[in-house]
Design an enzyme around this catalytic site. Structure first.
Site, PDB file in Angstrom:
ATOM      1  N   ASN A  60     -20.299  98.478 126.228  1.00  0.00           N
ATOM      2  CA  ASN A  60     -20.568  98.956 127.591  1.00  0.00           C
ATOM      3  C   ASN A  60     -21.448  97.929 128.298  1.00  0.00           C
ATOM      4  O   ASN A  60     -22.618  97.775 127.956  1.00  0.00           O
ATOM      5  CB  ASN A  60     -21.253 100.328 127.499  1.00  0.00           C
ATOM      6  CG  ASN A  60     -21.622 100.901 128.852  1.00  0.00           C
ATOM      7  OD1 ASN A  60     -21.503 100.241 129.870  1.00  0.00           O
ATOM      8  ND2 ASN A  60     -22.075 102.150 128.846  1.00  0.00           N
ATOM      9  N   CYS A  81     -24.440 102.068 135.675  1.00  0.00           N
ATOM     10  CA  CYS A  81     -23.072 101.652 135.304  1.00  0.00           C
ATOM     11  C   CYS A  81     -22.075 101.800 136.442  1.00  0.00           C
ATOM     12  O   CYS A  81     -20.953 101.300 136.351  1.00  0.00           O
ATOM     13  CB  CYS A  81     -22.585 102.434 134.094  1.00  0.00           C
ATOM     14  SG  CYS A  81     -23.575 102.156 132.643  1.00  0.00           S
ATOM     15  N   HIS A 126     -14.605 103.339 133.436  1.00  0.00           N
ATOM     16  CA  HIS A 126     -15.830 102.724 132.912  1.00  0.00           C
ATOM     17  C   HIS A 126     -15.679 102.532 131.401  1.00  0.00           C
ATOM     18  O   HIS A 126     -15.297 103.450 130.675  1.00  0.00           O
ATOM     19  CB  HIS A 126     -17.017 103.645 133.234  1.00  0.00           C
ATOM     20  CG  HIS A 126     -18.315 103.180 132.668  1.00  0.00           C
ATOM     21  ND1 HIS A 126     -18.694 101.854 132.667  1.00  0.00           N
ATOM     22  CD2 HIS A 126     -19.332 103.862 132.071  1.00  0.00           C
ATOM     23  CE1 HIS A 126     -19.883 101.755 132.099  1.00  0.00           C
ATOM     24  NE2 HIS A 126     -20.297 102.951 131.731  1.00  0.00           N
TER      25      HIS A 126
END
Ligand code: ACO
Length: 332
Positions: A289, A114, A259
């Site tokens: 996500n 990520c 994030h």
């Protein structure tokens, strides 16, 4: 010495297909209230057959090139940050270069889960130090759905698919209005925590034999609670370090883009940084996500929607498997 860099153009692309919490209620034992209160996610985009890391990167790249007023032919380097490449060989970056119709340039993938976008942005800055004339395409894309077990309710509700792209060049002082100066990037990793968030199956450490059906390890596996705690600590401490290093006060930050993993993680990081919620951009409610694409999609969308205005100081932060984490400071 660092060569000052700018982001000349931004673009993003998400699949058309939506997977809502109501859809997930029909697939696993979950409900909208649980998902919303634990994560903030309401729906996510899921790649259709034929939609891949390369095709989403391609669309995002075309938008970033248009935004930069540049032609693909001008690119000298192509980087793709992803943990879901179209294939092990060739790299998604080589395939993306082919989609863009360019041959003979440097193209490579970067793996930082990520945190992929910030790791690739730092690689772009390093390339520009060596080759100040470089025009680097940084794509960050994940089709996480290709590695999700849609019978595992604890994980499949979290993620979605998408891609983003940025064109990074040296700052010659002649850049058109609307570009962002990359003021600083900080990165960190902790491999000792590697077992807490994994996709092992099919790698050389967990190979498959011909005819073997996929095992649990083919999909994302995670210790959600430990990831949660570490992510909060890591993102808030690297953002503090970034502000200290650049002699900035948190009040000087106009927009914070963390994030987009989970609203509760974002709230906890925002509290630790004493960042007012109105400065924090979130879009995880509609995309979930999207892993490496998370902050670049958010950055592109925040700019497009006018959440980021000319002159704004923007703080980014990422966290992902590895563990990997990072922060970047941009001035629009
Ligand atoms: N629907 C309903 N109940 C569920 C669901 C679901 N989708 N998933 C789990 N539960 C249940 C569990 O079975 C458990 O039940 P039990 O108490 O009877 O055993 C209960 O809910 C609590 O489960 P926990 O896992 O303890 O729930 P928690 O509050 O920790 O929330 C979550 C789980 C949302 C995954 C949280 O830990 C989290 O967000 N972690 C961070 C994850 C993350 O963002 N990862 C990505 C990082 S970056 C990257 O590189 C991929």
């Amino acid at each position: 010495m660092t060569t000052p860099c700018i982001i000349r153009g931004l673009g993003h692309c998400v699949p058309e297909t939506r997977l809502t919490n109501a859809d997930l209620e029909r697939m696993v034992d979950t409900n909208d209230e649980w998902i919303t209160s634990r994560t903030g996610v309401k729906e996510r985009r899921i790649a259709a057959l034929g939609e891949t890391t390369v095709s989403l990167s391609h669309q995002a790249a075309l938008r970033a090139l248009e935004n930069a007023g540049m032609q693909a032919e001008e690119l000298t380097h192509i980087l793709v940050a992803t943990f879901t490449p179209d294939a092990y060989i060739p790299s998604s970056a080589c395939m993306l270069a082919d989609c863009l119709g360019i041959i003979g340039r440097t193209a490579m993938d970067i793996s930082a889960a990520c945190s992929g976008f910030l790791f690739a942005l730092e690689a772009a800055r390093a390339i520009i130090c060596l080759h100040p004339e470089a025009k680097v395409l940084v794509a960050a894309t994940d089709v996480v759905s290709s590695r999700l077990d849609y019978t595992d309710r604890s994980i499949c509700i979290l993620f979605g698919d998408g891609g983003g792209a940025a064109i990074v060049t040296a700052d010659t002082g002649l850049a058109p209005a609307g570009c962002a100066q990359v003021l600083d990037v900080l990165l960190a990793t902790d491999g000792s925590a590697h077992g807490l968030l994994t996709v092992k199956g099919g790698g050389s450490g967990a190979p498959y034999k011909p005819g073997e059906t996929v095992r649990r390890d083919f999909f994302v596996e995670m210790n959600g609670r430990e990831v949660f705690k570490y992510a909060v600590r890591a993102m808030s401490s690297i953002c503090k370090k970034m502000l200290e290093k650049n002699s900035l006060d948190k009040d000087q930050v106009d927009v914070f883009i963390p994030h987009q993993a989970n609203l509760r993680i974002i709230d906890a990081v925002g509290t630790r940084l004493e960042m007012p919620t109105e400065k924090i951009f979130t879009n995880l409610q509609k995309y979930g996500n999207t892993s490496a694409a998370s902050v670049i999609i958010a950055l592109s969308e925040a700019r497009e929607e006018g959440f980021i205005k000319d002159g704004n100081l923007v703080l980014l932060s990422t966290f992902g498997g590895g563990f990997t984490w990072g922060s970047a400071l941009l001035r629009f």
